[in-house]
Write a protein that holds these residues in place. Structure first.
Motif, PDB file in Angstrom:
ATOM      1  N   ILE A  34       0.843  -1.205   0.000  1.00 55.55           N
ATOM      2  CA  ILE A  34       0.000   0.000   0.000  1.00 55.55           C
ATOM      3  C   ILE A  34       0.873   1.248   0.000  1.00 55.55           C
ATOM      4  O   ILE A  34       0.642   2.169  -0.781  1.00 55.55           O
ATOM      5  CB  ILE A  34      -0.968  -0.010   1.213  1.00 55.55           C
ATOM      6  CG1 ILE A  34      -2.020  -1.103   1.024  1.00 55.55           C
ATOM      7  CG2 ILE A  34      -1.624   1.353   1.403  1.00 55.55           C
ATOM      8  CD1 ILE A  34      -2.867  -1.377   2.244  1.00 55.55           C
ATOM      9  N   LEU A  90      -3.425   0.901  -6.237  1.00 55.77           N
ATOM     10  CA  LEU A  90      -3.766   1.238  -4.860  1.00 55.77           C
ATOM     11  C   LEU A  90      -5.222   0.876  -4.568  1.00 55.77           C
ATOM     12  O   LEU A  90      -5.529   0.251  -3.549  1.00 55.77           O
ATOM     13  CB  LEU A  90      -3.521   2.727  -4.582  1.00 55.77           C
ATOM     14  CG  LEU A  90      -3.902   3.199  -3.181  1.00 55.77           C
ATOM     15  CD1 LEU A  90      -3.063   2.502  -2.112  1.00 55.77           C
ATOM     16  CD2 LEU A  90      -3.758   4.708  -3.061  1.00 55.77           C
ATOM     17  N   LEU A 132      -6.905  -1.849  -1.813  1.00 55.85           N
ATOM     18  CA  LEU A 132      -7.913  -1.494  -0.816  1.00 55.85           C
ATOM     19  C   LEU A 132      -9.148  -2.384  -0.951  1.00 55.85           C
ATOM     20  O   LEU A 132      -9.679  -2.883   0.044  1.00 55.85           O
ATOM     21  CB  LEU A 132      -8.310  -0.017  -0.963  1.00 55.85           C
ATOM     22  CG  LEU A 132      -7.203   1.002  -0.762  1.00 55.85           C
ATOM     23  CD1 LEU A 132      -7.743   2.417  -0.961  1.00 55.85           C
ATOM     24  CD2 LEU A 132      -6.563   0.879   0.604  1.00 55.85           C
TER      25      LEU A 132
END
Length: 117
Positions: free
Chosen positions: A49, A107, A111
């Motif tokens: 991340i 990204l 998530l």
């Protein structure tokens, strides 16, 4: 990244998903009337991340173009990425859930993986 908060949300008539990542922990809400489920992020995933986050030009986030427009006719939920860091907030325009702008795609996919665990 200790003071950085990353929030991903996807909304439609039948979908409510909110993922909040901050300081090696994640909070996931799946549904309008459900409690958020919090958990710690393991070091390997946290490092991924951080790596993807560092590639993003924060000032450019509001200008990112959505690659598809399914959300205009209920073909996809409206998704949004919001980053708050150092007292400033950077937010994308709406894009289709599952089809993020390529600049933030890796990204966003990291998530969204939290909702599959």
């Amino acid at each position: 990244m200790k003071s950085t908060q990353i929030e991903y949300s996807a909304l439609s008539r039948g979908l409510y998903k909110k993922i909040l990542v901050q300081n090696k922990s994640v909070s996931v809400t799946n549904g309008r009337d459900t409690e958020a489920v919090e958990s710690k992020i393991d070091a390997a995933k946290w490092n991924k991340i951080v790596t993807e986050f560092e590639k993003i030009n924060l000032d450019n986030i509001p200008n990112l173009k959505a690659p598809t427009e399914k959300r205009f006719y209920d073909g996809a939920a409206i998704a949004n990425l919001k980053v708050t860091t150092n007292g400033k907030t950077y937010e994308t325009k709406g894009f289709d859930n599952g089809f993020p702008p390529k600049e933030i795609e890796k990204l966003v996919n990291l998530l969204v993986d939290f909702t599959k665990e």
